[in-house]
Design an enzyme around this catalytic site. Sequence first.
Site, mmCIF file in Angstrom:
data_model
loop_
_atom_site.group_PDB
_atom_site.id
_atom_site.type_symbol
_atom_site.label_atom_id
_atom_site.label_comp_id
_atom_site.label_asym_id
_atom_site.label_seq_id
_atom_site.Cartn_x
_atom_site.Cartn_y
_atom_site.Cartn_z
ATOM 1 N N PHE A 96 0.438 4.904 -3.312
ATOM 2 C CA PHE A 96 -1.024 5.467 -1.959
ATOM 3 C C PHE A 96 -1.884 4.982 -3.262
ATOM 4 C CE2 PHE A 96 2.177 9.117 -2.643
ATOM 5 C CZ PHE A 96 2.784 9.178 -1.143
ATOM 6 N N ASP A 97 -3.252 5.067 -1.677
ATOM 7 C CA ASP A 97 -4.880 5.366 -2.149
ATOM 8 C C ASP A 97 -4.681 6.094 -2.743
ATOM 9 O OD1 ASP A 97 -7.358 4.137 -2.384
ATOM 10 O OD2 ASP A 97 -7.572 3.930 -0.281
#
Length: 370
Positions: A210-211
């Site tokens: 995930f960013d």
Amino acid sequence: MADIARKDTLQIPEICIDGHGCGERKRTFEESPNAVLNTPKKRKFKDADIKRALVVAVSSRALFDLDEEHEVYETHGLEEYIKFQKKMENIPCKPGTAFAFIKALQNVNDKLLEKNADEEEIFDVVLVTQNHGDTSIRIINSINHYGLRIERASLTGGSDPIEYLKAWNTCLFLSADVDQVKKALDHGMAAAVVQKQVTNETTEQLRIAFDGDSVLFSDESERIVKEQGLLDFFAHETAKANEPIGEGPLKNFAERLGRMQKKFPRYSSSVTDNPIRTYLVTARSMASAGKRALLTLRSWGLEMDETFFLSGAIKAPFLKTINPHLFFDDQPKHIKAASETGTPSAHVPHGIAQDYCGKQKIKRTLSSQF
């Protein structure tokens, strides 16, 4: 049985549109007529309760590589697309970008049900497609050919699937249609655009990267970067260090994923003992802006297995090493760079960064790039 062993050439009828295309290209498939599709093995698995399960809705174009078929639809229209799919009915579709991700979800379900046969918090994959039922036989054949456990579907025949996504209690929606993804995000669902790409060989362990900002977190901090510059961003993060960042569009999905993960050993000598592994890969700097991100995750009861504060360094080399089934990011440039190294990537078209795509409007006050 002799028929199965025999190899014949299966000629796929050509599509002739208004006198064009006939004779221009022939496609042949060296397949036995009786062995084109695998016969699905007898399967035993638990039917999920959609109120308790983590429902992942996936479109046919995210699950399978249907670019050629979509081109027929775009170029020649629905009627010829239907003809094409009928003629190809017994030829399995090639796996798409989200295919390995869906297979990995099944592996997690197997592990969960091995631990507890009555487990209710499992993944439930739903096919959501705007195909008509008549064009979906090939999709069903392909699902069975690959042994995918997808028993639920909405075949909407061209109608908008958003309300059906709500009815399915969707936790994550993956589609190749950016407009549908944006609608889902607007309705509060986690969603991302998955496009065709060449991907690296993946692991059995489910790995998701995930960013941070505009994905797990809100775009609150990223707005300051874009509109005021990095110096103001660092000042803002220092002042707000002990205040959680707002929730981003994939926060609830990550939270549900984390609950599943805690059903297995969290700390052991081998990183593969847990069938789920999560990663935060963010352009944030550690000393200047990392504390707030970590405290925010703690306040949600969410813990990433590995965290990377890159302070503007390119994400792609790290993602290639991580080798996730999917990497979620809000910025197309990061998606493009990751895709080029074989990392399956999904664009989350959310937040202020969408207004800056391809534009040089970011106020730069330091050499590092958020």
